[in-house]
Design a protein around this motif. Structure first.
Motif, PDB file in Angstrom:
ATOM      1  N   ILE A  35      15.986  -7.001   4.668  1.00  0.00           N
ATOM      2  CA  ILE A  35      14.893  -6.125   5.078  1.00  0.00           C
ATOM      3  C   ILE A  35      14.769  -4.915   4.172  1.00  0.00           C
ATOM      4  CG2 ILE A  35      16.343  -4.845   6.714  1.00  0.00           C
ATOM      5  CD1 ILE A  35      12.601  -5.727   7.025  1.00  0.00           C
ATOM      6  N   VAL A  36      15.877  -4.459   3.577  1.00  0.00           N
ATOM      7  CA  VAL A  36      15.824  -3.309   2.670  1.00  0.00           C
ATOM      8  C   VAL A  36      14.954  -3.639   1.462  1.00  0.00           C
ATOM      9  CG1 VAL A  36      17.172  -1.811   1.154  1.00  0.00           C
ATOM     10  CG2 VAL A  36      18.043  -2.404   3.422  1.00  0.00           C
ATOM     11  N   GLY A  37      15.205  -4.784   0.846  1.00  0.00           N
ATOM     12  CA  GLY A  37      14.410  -5.191  -0.302  1.00  0.00           C
ATOM     13  C   GLY A  37      12.966  -5.459   0.064  1.00  0.00           C
ATOM     14  N   GLU A  38      12.749  -6.063   1.231  1.00  0.00           N
ATOM     15  CA  GLU A  38      11.386  -6.386   1.666  1.00  0.00           C
ATOM     16  C   GLU A  38      10.542  -5.133   1.831  1.00  0.00           C
ATOM     17  OE1 GLU A  38       9.289  -8.062   5.723  1.00  0.00           O
ATOM     18  OE2 GLU A  38      11.192  -8.971   5.079  1.00  0.00           O
ATOM     19  N   ILE A  39      11.072  -4.146   2.530  1.00  0.00           N
ATOM     20  CA  ILE A  39      10.305  -2.926   2.776  1.00  0.00           C
ATOM     21  C   ILE A  39      10.053  -2.176   1.472  1.00  0.00           C
ATOM     22  CG2 ILE A  39      10.363  -0.671   3.906  1.00  0.00           C
ATOM     23  CD1 ILE A  39      11.934  -2.016   6.182  1.00  0.00           C
ATOM     24  N   MET A  40      11.077  -2.077   0.628  1.00  0.00           N
ATOM     25  CA  MET A  40      10.905  -1.377  -0.645  1.00  0.00           C
ATOM     26  C   MET A  40       9.849  -2.062  -1.501  1.00  0.00           C
ATOM     27  SD  MET A  40      12.511   1.413  -1.106  1.00  0.00           S
ATOM     28  CE  MET A  40      12.373   1.507  -2.888  1.00  0.00           C
ATOM     29  N   ALA A  41       9.884  -3.400  -1.565  1.00  0.00           N
ATOM     30  CA  ALA A  41       8.920  -4.133  -2.383  1.00  0.00           C
ATOM     31  C   ALA A  41       7.496  -3.932  -1.888  1.00  0.00           C
ATOM     32  CB  ALA A  41       9.281  -5.619  -2.394  1.00  0.00           C
ATOM     33  N   CYS A  42       7.315  -3.948  -0.569  1.00  0.00           N
ATOM     34  CA  CYS A  42       5.967  -3.792   0.000  1.00  0.00           C
ATOM     35  C   CYS A  42       5.440  -2.377  -0.208  1.00  0.00           C
ATOM     36  CB  CYS A  42       5.980  -4.146   1.480  1.00  0.00           C
ATOM     37  SG  CYS A  42       6.214  -5.909   1.822  1.00  0.00           S
ATOM     38  N   LEU A  43       6.288  -1.372   0.003  1.00  0.00           N
ATOM     39  CA  LEU A  43       5.850   0.000  -0.222  1.00  0.00           C
ATOM     40  C   LEU A  43       5.501   0.232  -1.694  1.00  0.00           C
ATOM     41  CD1 LEU A  43       8.392   2.010   1.983  1.00  0.00           C
ATOM     42  CD2 LEU A  43       5.980   1.612   2.464  1.00  0.00           C
ATOM     43  N   LEU A  44       6.319  -0.300  -2.590  1.00  0.00           N
ATOM     44  CA  LEU A  44       6.047  -0.139  -4.023  1.00  0.00           C
ATOM     45  C   LEU A  44       4.778  -0.880  -4.436  1.00  0.00           C
ATOM     46  CD1 LEU A  44       9.656  -0.445  -5.511  1.00  0.00           C
ATOM     47  CD2 LEU A  44       8.215   1.607  -5.425  1.00  0.00           C
ATOM     48  N   LEU A  45       4.574  -2.077  -3.875  1.00  0.00           N
ATOM     49  CA  LEU A  45       3.356  -2.830  -4.182  1.00  0.00           C
ATOM     50  C   LEU A  45       2.127  -2.025  -3.779  1.00  0.00           C
ATOM     51  CD1 LEU A  45       1.753  -5.384  -4.954  1.00  0.00           C
ATOM     52  CD2 LEU A  45       2.169  -6.229  -2.628  1.00  0.00           C
ATOM     53  N   GLY A  46       2.132  -1.501  -2.562  1.00  0.00           N
ATOM     54  CA  GLY A  46       0.997  -0.702  -2.116  1.00  0.00           C
ATOM     55  C   GLY A  46       0.781   0.527  -2.978  1.00  0.00           C
ATOM     56  N   PRO A 292       4.699  -7.021   7.110  1.00  0.00           N
ATOM     57  CA  PRO A 292       4.738  -6.519   5.731  1.00  0.00           C
ATOM     58  C   PRO A 292       3.391  -6.024   5.224  1.00  0.00           C
ATOM     59  CG  PRO A 292       6.063  -8.501   5.910  1.00  0.00           C
ATOM     60  CD  PRO A 292       5.364  -8.339   7.223  1.00  0.00           C
ATOM     61  N   LEU A 293       2.290  -6.592   5.752  1.00  0.00           N
ATOM     62  CA  LEU A 293       0.967  -6.102   5.347  1.00  0.00           C
ATOM     63  C   LEU A 293       0.827  -4.622   5.659  1.00  0.00           C
ATOM     64  CD1 LEU A 293      -1.988  -6.488   4.447  1.00  0.00           C
ATOM     65  CD2 LEU A 293      -2.514  -7.190   6.793  1.00  0.00           C
ATOM     66  N   LEU A 294       1.350  -4.189   6.812  1.00  0.00           N
ATOM     67  CA  LEU A 294       1.260  -2.781   7.184  1.00  0.00           C
ATOM     68  C   LEU A 294       2.077  -1.911   6.228  1.00  0.00           C
ATOM     69  CD1 LEU A 294       0.136  -0.743   9.177  1.00  0.00           C
ATOM     70  CD2 LEU A 294       2.138  -1.119  10.615  1.00  0.00           C
ATOM     71  N   PHE A 295       3.218  -2.424   5.772  1.00  0.00           N
ATOM     72  CA  PHE A 295       4.022  -1.668   4.812  1.00  0.00           C
ATOM     73  C   PHE A 295       3.281  -1.510   3.482  1.00  0.00           C
ATOM     74  CE2 PHE A 295       7.836  -3.637   7.154  1.00  0.00           C
ATOM     75  CZ  PHE A 295       7.786  -2.628   8.103  1.00  0.00           C
ATOM     76  N   VAL A 296       2.577  -2.554   3.064  1.00  0.00           N
ATOM     77  CA  VAL A 296       1.795  -2.464   1.827  1.00  0.00           C
ATOM     78  C   VAL A 296       0.684  -1.431   1.981  1.00  0.00           C
ATOM     79  CG1 VAL A 296       0.284  -3.723   0.252  1.00  0.00           C
ATOM     80  CG2 VAL A 296       2.336  -4.829   1.137  1.00  0.00           C
ATOM     81  N   LEU A 297      -0.019  -1.467   3.111  1.00  0.00           N
ATOM     82  CA  LEU A 297      -1.089  -0.500   3.352  1.00  0.00           C
ATOM     83  C   LEU A 297      -0.537   0.923   3.409  1.00  0.00           C
ATOM     84  CD1 LEU A 297      -3.159  -2.403   6.077  1.00  0.00           C
ATOM     85  CD2 LEU A 297      -3.615  -2.259   3.634  1.00  0.00           C
ATOM     86  N   THR A 298       0.634   1.078   4.020  1.00  0.00           N
ATOM     87  CA  THR A 298       1.268   2.402   4.071  1.00  0.00           C
ATOM     88  C   THR A 298       1.629   2.870   2.670  1.00  0.00           C
ATOM     89  OG1 THR A 298       2.157   1.947   6.274  1.00  0.00           O
ATOM     90  CG2 THR A 298       3.180   3.731   5.021  1.00  0.00           C
ATOM     91  N   GLY A 299       2.196   1.961   1.865  1.00  0.00           N
ATOM     92  CA  GLY A 299       2.511   2.306   0.483  1.00  0.00           C
ATOM     93  C   GLY A 299       1.273   2.683  -0.307  1.00  0.00           C
ATOM     94  N   ALA A 300       0.159   1.994  -0.038  1.00  0.00           N
ATOM     95  CA  ALA A 300      -1.093   2.334  -0.714  1.00  0.00           C
ATOM     96  C   ALA A 300      -1.575   3.719  -0.298  1.00  0.00           C
ATOM     97  CB  ALA A 300      -2.160   1.285  -0.390  1.00  0.00           C
ATOM     98  N   GLY A 301      -1.405   4.039   0.982  1.00  0.00           N
ATOM     99  CA  GLY A 301      -1.791   5.362   1.446  1.00  0.00           C
ATOM    100  C   GLY A 301      -0.951   6.453   0.807  1.00  0.00           C
ATOM    101  N   LEU A 302       0.343   6.187   0.665  1.00  0.00           N
ATOM    102  CA  LEU A 302       1.221   7.166   0.025  1.00  0.00           C
ATOM    103  C   LEU A 302       0.952   7.253  -1.470  1.00  0.00           C
ATOM    104  CD1 LEU A 302       4.568   6.249   1.838  1.00  0.00           C
ATOM    105  CD2 LEU A 302       3.084   8.202   2.302  1.00  0.00           C
ATOM    106  N   GLY A 303       0.721   6.096  -2.113  1.00  0.00           N
ATOM    107  CA  GLY A 303       0.479   6.078  -3.555  1.00  0.00           C
ATOM    108  C   GLY A 303      -0.837   6.720  -3.937  1.00  0.00           C
ATOM    109  N   GLY A 304      -1.811   6.653  -3.035  1.00  0.00           N
ATOM    110  CA  GLY A 304      -3.100   7.269  -3.322  1.00  0.00           C
ATOM    111  C   GLY A 304      -3.182   8.715  -2.910  1.00  0.00           C
ATOM    112  N   GLY A 305      -2.068   9.266  -2.396  1.00  0.00           N
ATOM    113  CA  GLY A 305      -2.053  10.649  -1.941  1.00  0.00           C
ATOM    114  C   GLY A 305      -1.898  11.611  -3.100  1.00  0.00           C
TER     115      GLY A 305
END
Length: 418
Positions: A35-46, A292-305
Motif C-alpha cells: 500500500i505504501v508504493g501504491e499510494i505514493m505512485a498514485c499521488l505522484l501520477l496525479g 486509487p483513482l481518488l489518490f490520483v485526483l488528490t495528487g493532481a489537486g496538490l500538484g496543481g496547487g
C-alpha cells in the motif's frame, strides 16, 4: 472534435491501474507494504499530470464525475472497514488489551493535540485553514492515534505472527483504538461542515438513532433467518445501494458523504461471518478497487496547487510526534498490561503501522475542509513513513520471529489492504 476534450480524463483513468501495479511492485522489491508504493505512485501520477500537463480540475472535462466516483469508492471502502472494526470489537476484553489500547491511543492523541497547538499558535494559513479550532484539534488527535488494522494484519501474516499471542493482542488493541478514532472523526467532520450550526449535528444524531434502530431490527431472529436464506447478491446489493444513497444524501445536507457510509456500517448487524458482514466486505473490496483513482485526483489537486505547498517543518514534526506517541504509548501501555519488555517493544513497532486506514482518515478530513493541502500532504508523508518503518522496527527488536504459542485461528479480520 468535442470528444477530444475528454482525452485527459480517459488517459487519467487508464493510467491508474499501471501506476498501482508499478507502485505495489516497487514496494515489494524494497520489502515494504504494497500500500505504501501504491499510494505514493498514485499521488505522484496525479501531481505529474497536473503539474506538467496541466490536467487539473479546471482543465479536465469530466472531472466532477471522476471526483464523485472517487468519493463514492471511499464511502464503499469505509463501510467494509467500519464493519470489520465492529466485528472485531465484539470480542475484545482483558487487562492486556485495555492497557495496550489505552497507551497506544491516549499518548498519540496528546501528541496530535500538541501538533494542532503548534499549527494554531503559528497561524500559518497554509497549514491552519478555516476549520473550527475544536474540529481541527479532534482531527489531529485522531489522526496521530490511528493504526491500520488491515495493513497490520498483512504485516502479521507476512511474518507468521497473525495467530500468535502478540499478533492477536496487537489486532485487538488496534480495533479498539480505531473504533474510538472513527467516532472522533465523525464529531470533527460534523463540527467543521456544520459551520457552527446545529442542523448538521441534529441530522447526524438522527442518523445515528436510525442506524441503531435498524441494527436492532437486523439482529432479530426473524431478520437473521431471512438474511441467511437470501441469495448472497441480495444483501450485497442492498448494502451497496444504501451506501451510495446515504453518501449522496449526507453530502447534499452539507455533511461529508463518508458520514453516510459510516451510518450504514453502524446500521449493519455485527453477525461475525454472516451475510451482512460478507456483504460489507464485498462492498468494501469494490471501493478498494476504485480508491486509487481518488489518490490520483488528490495528487493532481496538490500538484496543481501553488508553489511551496510542501512544509518540511510540519512533516518533520508530524513524523516525530506520531512515532514518539505510538512507540512510547504502546510500550508503556503494554508494560502496564503485564507484558514483558520484548513483547511490549514488538507491540509498539506493530501499532505504529498506519497505511490505508490513516490515508482514508486524512482524506475525509481534507474533503471536509479541516486539513489544508499542505497539512494533508505532511500527514500523508507521515503515514507512509510510519508504515514503511514497521518492518525495520520489528527487525530491530528481534527480526519479528514467529512465536511458538499456537492459538485458535481468527479469520474475522482480513488483510484487504495488502
Amino acid at each position: 472534435m468535442e470528444a477530444l476534450t475528454y482525452v485527459p480524463a480517459v488517459v487519467l483513468v487508464a493510467s491508474v491501474a499501471p501506476a498501482v501495479w508499478l507502485g505495489r511492485r516497487a514496494a515489494r522489491l524494497l520489502g515494504q507494504p504494497a500500500i505504501v508504493g501504491e499510494i505514493m505512485a498514485c499521488l505522484l501520477l496525479g501531481a505529474v499530470l497536473a503539474g506538467r500537463l496541466g490536467w487539473g480540475e479546471e482543465a479536465t472535462a469530466g472531472w466532477p464525475v471522476l471526483e464523485k466516483a472517487g468519493h463514492l469508492s471511499l464511502a464503499l471502502f469505509v463501510v467494509g472497514a467500519v464493519q470489520e472494526i465492529r466485528t472485531g470489537a465484539g470480542r475484545l476484553g482483558g487487562r492486556a488489551v485495555a492497557w495496550t489500547a489505552a497507551g497506544s491511543a491516549l499518548l498519540p492523541m496528546a501528541c496530535g493535540t500538541l501538533l494542532a497547538g503548534w499549527v494554531l499558535v503559528g497561524g500559518d494559513p497554509a497549514l491552519r485553514g478555516t476549520a473550527p479550532a475544536t474540529a481541527f484539534v479532534l482531527m489531529l488527535a485522531g489522526a496521530l492515534s490511528v493504526t491500520a488494522v488491515p495493513v497490520l494484519a498483512g504485516v502479521l501474516q507476512d511474518r507468521g505472527m497473525l495467530h500468535t499471542r502478540t499478533g492477536r493482542l496487537a489486532m485487538a488493541a488496534a480495533v479498539a483504538m480505531d473504533a474510538v478514532n472513527w467516532a472522533l472523526l465523525a464529531v470533527a467532520v460534523g463540527l467543521a461542515t456544520g459551520g457552527g450550526q446545529a442542523t448538521p449535528a441534529l441530522v447526524f444524531t438522527a442518523g445515528l438513532l436510525l442506524a441503531w434502530g435498524l441494527r436492532r431490527l437486523g439482529g432479530l431472529p426473524a431478520a437473521r433467518a431471512l438474511a441467511h436464506r437470501a441469495r448472497p447478491a441480495v444483501p450485497t446489493a442492498l448494502v451497496a445501494l444504501t451506501t451510495v444513497a446515504a453518501a449522496l444524501l449526507t453530502a447534499g445536507l452539507g455533511l461529508t458523504d463518508v458520514l453516510g457510509a459510516v451510518l450504514v456500517a453502524l446500521a449493519l448487524p455485527a453477525d461475525g461471518a454472516g451475510p451482512w458482514t460478507r456483504a460489507a466486505r464485498t462492498v468494501g473490496q469494490w471501493g478498494r478497487t476504485v480508491l486509487p483513482l481518488l489518490f490520483v485526483l488528490t495528487g493532481a489537486g496538490l500538484g496543481g496547487g501553488p508553489a511551496g505547498l510542501f512544509s518540511w517543518q510540519a512533516t518533520a514534526l508530524a513524523i516525530a510526534l506520531a512515532m514518539a506517541g505510538k512507540l512510547a504509548g504502546s510500550y508503556l501501555g503494554a508494560r502496564a498490561g503485564g507484558q514483558d519488555t520484548r513483547t511490549s517493544l514488538r507491540l509498539a513497532a506493530l501499532l505504529n503501522t498506519r497505511g490505508l486506514t490513516e490515508i482514508t482518515f486524512l482524506q475525509i478530513g481534507y474533503q471536509a475542509g479541516i486539513l489544508t493541502p499542505a497539512l494533508y500532504l505532511a500527514l500523508v508523508v507521515m503515514a507512509l513513513v510510519t508504515t514503511a518503518l514497521a518492518g525495520p522496527l520489528l527487525w530491530a527488536v528481534g527480526r519479528g520471529a514467529p512465536e511458538h504459542t499456537p492459538e485458535a485461528a481468527d479469520h474475522s479480520l482480513h488483510p484487504v489492504e495488502r
